[in-house]
Design a protein around this motif. Structure first.
Motif, mmCIF file in Angstrom:
data_model
loop_
_atom_site.group_PDB
_atom_site.id
_atom_site.type_symbol
_atom_site.label_atom_id
_atom_site.label_comp_id
_atom_site.label_asym_id
_atom_site.label_seq_id
_atom_site.Cartn_x
_atom_site.Cartn_y
_atom_site.Cartn_z
ATOM 1 N N VAL A 188 0.833 -1.206 0.000
ATOM 2 C CA VAL A 188 0.000 0.000 0.000
ATOM 3 C C VAL A 188 0.870 1.260 0.000
ATOM 4 O O VAL A 188 0.951 1.981 -1.002
ATOM 5 N N GLU A 189 1.520 1.545 1.115
ATOM 6 C CA GLU A 189 2.257 2.798 1.262
ATOM 7 C C GLU A 189 3.386 2.937 0.233
ATOM 8 O O GLU A 189 3.570 3.988 -0.361
ATOM 9 N N TYR A 190 4.124 1.857 0.010
ATOM 10 C CA TYR A 190 5.261 1.920 -0.915
ATOM 11 C C TYR A 190 5.061 1.007 -2.117
ATOM 12 O O TYR A 190 6.001 0.416 -2.623
ATOM 13 N N TRP A 191 3.832 0.920 -2.579
ATOM 14 C CA TRP A 191 3.520 0.025 -3.694
ATOM 15 C C TRP A 191 4.263 0.392 -4.969
ATOM 16 O O TRP A 191 4.760 -0.474 -5.698
ATOM 17 N N ASN A 192 4.370 1.668 -5.266
ATOM 18 C CA ASN A 192 5.068 2.080 -6.484
ATOM 19 C C ASN A 192 6.522 1.616 -6.464
ATOM 20 O O ASN A 192 7.057 1.125 -7.461
ATOM 21 N N TYR A 193 7.157 1.756 -5.306
ATOM 22 C CA TYR A 193 8.541 1.288 -5.174
ATOM 23 C C TYR A 193 8.607 -0.231 -5.333
ATOM 24 O O TYR A 193 9.472 -0.750 -6.046
ATOM 25 N N THR A 194 7.718 -0.955 -4.678
ATOM 26 C CA THR A 194 7.722 -2.418 -4.732
ATOM 27 C C THR A 194 7.627 -2.903 -6.170
ATOM 28 O O THR A 194 8.364 -3.808 -6.584
ATOM 29 N N GLN A 195 6.731 -2.315 -6.935
ATOM 30 C CA GLN A 195 6.559 -2.736 -8.328
ATOM 31 C C GLN A 195 7.802 -2.473 -9.163
ATOM 32 O O GLN A 195 8.167 -3.285 -10.019
ATOM 33 N N LYS A 196 8.450 -1.332 -8.919
ATOM 34 C CA LYS A 196 9.618 -0.977 -9.730
ATOM 35 C C LYS A 196 10.855 -1.782 -9.329
ATOM 36 O O LYS A 196 11.644 -2.179 -10.186
ATOM 37 N N ARG A 197 11.018 -2.015 -8.022
ATOM 38 C CA ARG A 197 12.217 -2.739 -7.561
ATOM 39 C C ARG A 197 12.094 -4.238 -7.806
ATOM 40 O O ARG A 197 13.090 -4.911 -8.089
ATOM 41 N N TRP A 198 10.887 -4.774 -7.696
ATOM 42 C CA TRP A 198 10.668 -6.212 -7.861
ATOM 43 C C TRP A 198 9.540 -6.455 -8.864
ATOM 44 O O TRP A 198 8.478 -6.957 -8.516
ATOM 45 N N PRO A 199 9.760 -6.096 -10.121
ATOM 46 C CA PRO A 199 8.696 -6.234 -11.135
ATOM 47 C C PRO A 199 8.340 -7.690 -11.407
ATOM 48 O O PRO A 199 9.185 -8.588 -11.275
ATOM 49 N N LEU A 200 7.104 -7.899 -11.788
ATOM 50 C CA LEU A 200 6.648 -9.242 -12.154
ATOM 51 C C LEU A 200 6.801 -9.405 -13.661
ATOM 52 O O LEU A 200 6.188 -8.684 -14.437
ATOM 53 N N GLU A 201 7.630 -10.355 -14.074
ATOM 54 C CA GLU A 201 7.903 -10.570 -15.490
ATOM 55 C C GLU A 201 6.888 -11.579 -16.044
ATOM 56 O O GLU A 201 7.179 -12.762 -16.217
ATOM 57 N N PHE A 202 5.699 -11.073 -16.303
ATOM 58 C CA PHE A 202 4.586 -11.943 -16.688
ATOM 59 C C PHE A 202 4.842 -12.711 -17.983
ATOM 60 O O PHE A 202 4.328 -13.809 -18.171
ATOM 61 N N ASP A 203 5.631 -12.149 -18.890
ATOM 62 C CA ASP A 203 5.816 -12.770 -20.201
ATOM 63 C C ASP A 203 6.903 -13.841 -20.227
ATOM 64 O O ASP A 203 6.991 -14.608 -21.182
ATOM 65 N N SER A 204 7.747 -13.897 -19.184
ATOM 66 C CA SER A 204 8.867 -14.835 -19.227
ATOM 67 C C SER A 204 8.948 -15.779 -18.026
ATOM 68 O O SER A 204 9.444 -16.900 -18.161
ATOM 69 N N ALA A 205 8.465 -15.351 -16.879
ATOM 70 C CA ALA A 205 8.582 -16.189 -15.684
ATOM 71 C C ALA A 205 7.439 -17.200 -15.603
ATOM 72 O O ALA A 205 6.360 -16.996 -16.160
ATOM 73 N N SER A 206 7.696 -18.298 -14.886
ATOM 74 C CA SER A 206 6.660 -19.308 -14.698
ATOM 75 C C SER A 206 5.620 -18.825 -13.699
ATOM 76 O O SER A 206 5.893 -17.926 -12.889
ATOM 77 N N ASP A 207 4.445 -19.435 -13.752
ATOM 78 C CA ASP A 207 3.377 -19.036 -12.830
ATOM 79 C C ASP A 207 3.795 -19.230 -11.378
ATOM 80 O O ASP A 207 3.493 -18.408 -10.517
ATOM 81 N N SER A 208 4.496 -20.320 -11.096
ATOM 82 C CA SER A 208 4.888 -20.605 -9.710
ATOM 83 C C SER A 208 5.885 -19.569 -9.187
ATOM 84 O O SER A 208 5.804 -19.144 -8.031
ATOM 85 N N SER A 209 6.829 -19.156 -10.029
ATOM 86 C CA SER A 209 7.805 -18.163 -9.592
ATOM 87 C C SER A 209 7.153 -16.802 -9.403
ATOM 88 O O SER A 209 7.516 -16.045 -8.494
ATOM 89 N N LEU A 210 6.187 -16.485 -10.248
ATOM 90 C CA LEU A 210 5.450 -15.234 -10.097
ATOM 91 C C LEU A 210 4.642 -15.243 -8.807
ATOM 92 O O LEU A 210 4.590 -14.248 -8.079
ATOM 93 N N GLN A 211 4.011 -16.361 -8.531
ATOM 94 C CA GLN A 211 3.220 -16.509 -7.312
ATOM 95 C C GLN A 211 4.112 -16.314 -6.083
ATOM 96 O O GLN A 211 3.751 -15.631 -5.127
#
Length: 251
Positions: free
Chosen positions: A102-125
């Motif tokens: 919540v408070e630092y969501w923008n930072y979380t997304q940028k520092r630890w992005p989810l690579e939806f197109d290349s990573a497996s579902d389990s690693s994303l989870q």
């Protein structure tokens, strides 16, 4: 100053349950926003009449965190100075989950992005539950060292040294190299503050040209792991610890 808000336990459990069973494509749509509104929106949709957070008796000053990896040190120091927590308070998953999601969501997304197109579902989870939130594990402290926000606070807490000319010198060393951080902070001796500081002091005395060459720091940490099975680390001073490691490295 702002009042620190914290997830209610039931609300956090409900959110974990949802993220565990939902499809990655749905999570992608959920996380598509650059703001923290996805959390509020999800709770208003799923639990409209329930309050999902509460206000603690703690106050803090939010800081601007840069999502680039090269700013880990600056981020960690700024965050730690802004959050006057005790170590007991700092092992509350509800607190860190709120800050990271919540408070630092923008930072979380940028520092630890989810690579939806290349990573497996389990690693994303796994990344969602560990980096974007904080799913505790009763067997070790690793979750607090992986959450996007708590990792910053804890690495400073365990490495700052008020007796040094630069109290953040050791913090700067451990955050200068991602593998170095993992090798030290995710070991079984994480709770031994004197050991962590002893290792980093050794590296400071060796100099970067020595401990970084061919990842020599791994050999040092390997020796510490061996030593932990022979000596009770709790009873060693930093000087005794460093002497013991040096002797065994040169043997």
């Amino acid at each position: 100053m702002k009042t620190l808000k914290i997830f209610k336990q039931k609300a956090l459990d409900d959110l974990y349950g949802y993220l565990n069973r939902t499809e990655i494509s749905t999570i992608k749509n959920l996380f598509s926003t650059d703001s923290s509104n996805w959390v509020k929106g999800w709770f208003e949709k799923e639990f409209k009449d329930e309050m999902w957070f509460f206000e603690s008796n703690l106050s803090y000053e939010p800081v601007n965190l840069n999502g680039a990896i090269e700013y880990d040190f600056e981020n960690a120091v700024a965050l730690h100075e802004s959050l006057p927590l005790t170590r007991v308070q700092a092992v509350d998953e509800r607190l860190w989950a709120y800050l990271s999601a919540v408070e630092y969501w923008n930072y979380t997304q940028k520092r630890w992005p989810l690579e939806f197109d290349s990573a497996s579902d389990s690693s994303l989870q796994t990344r969602v539950l560990t980096r974007h939130l904080l799913k505790t594990d009763s067997t070790n402290d690793r979750p607090f060292l992986r959450n996007s926000i708590s990792r910053l606070w804890w690495v400073v807490e365990m490495t700052k040294d008020d007796e040094r000319k630069d109290k953040y010198e050791l913090t700067k060393i451990i955050l200068s190299n991602t593998d170095l951080y993992l090798q030290i902070m995710e070991r079984s001796f994480f709770r031994h503050e004197e050991v962590i500081k002893g290792i980093l002091e050794l590296f400071s005395e060796m100099g970067e040209d020595v401990y970084l060459k061919n990842r020599y720091y791994r050999q040092v940490i390997k020796e510490v792991n061996v030593m932990s099975g022979i000596v009770l680390l709790d009873f060693l001073s930093k000087e005794d610890f460093k002497k013991y490691v040096r002797q065994n490295l040169s043997a």
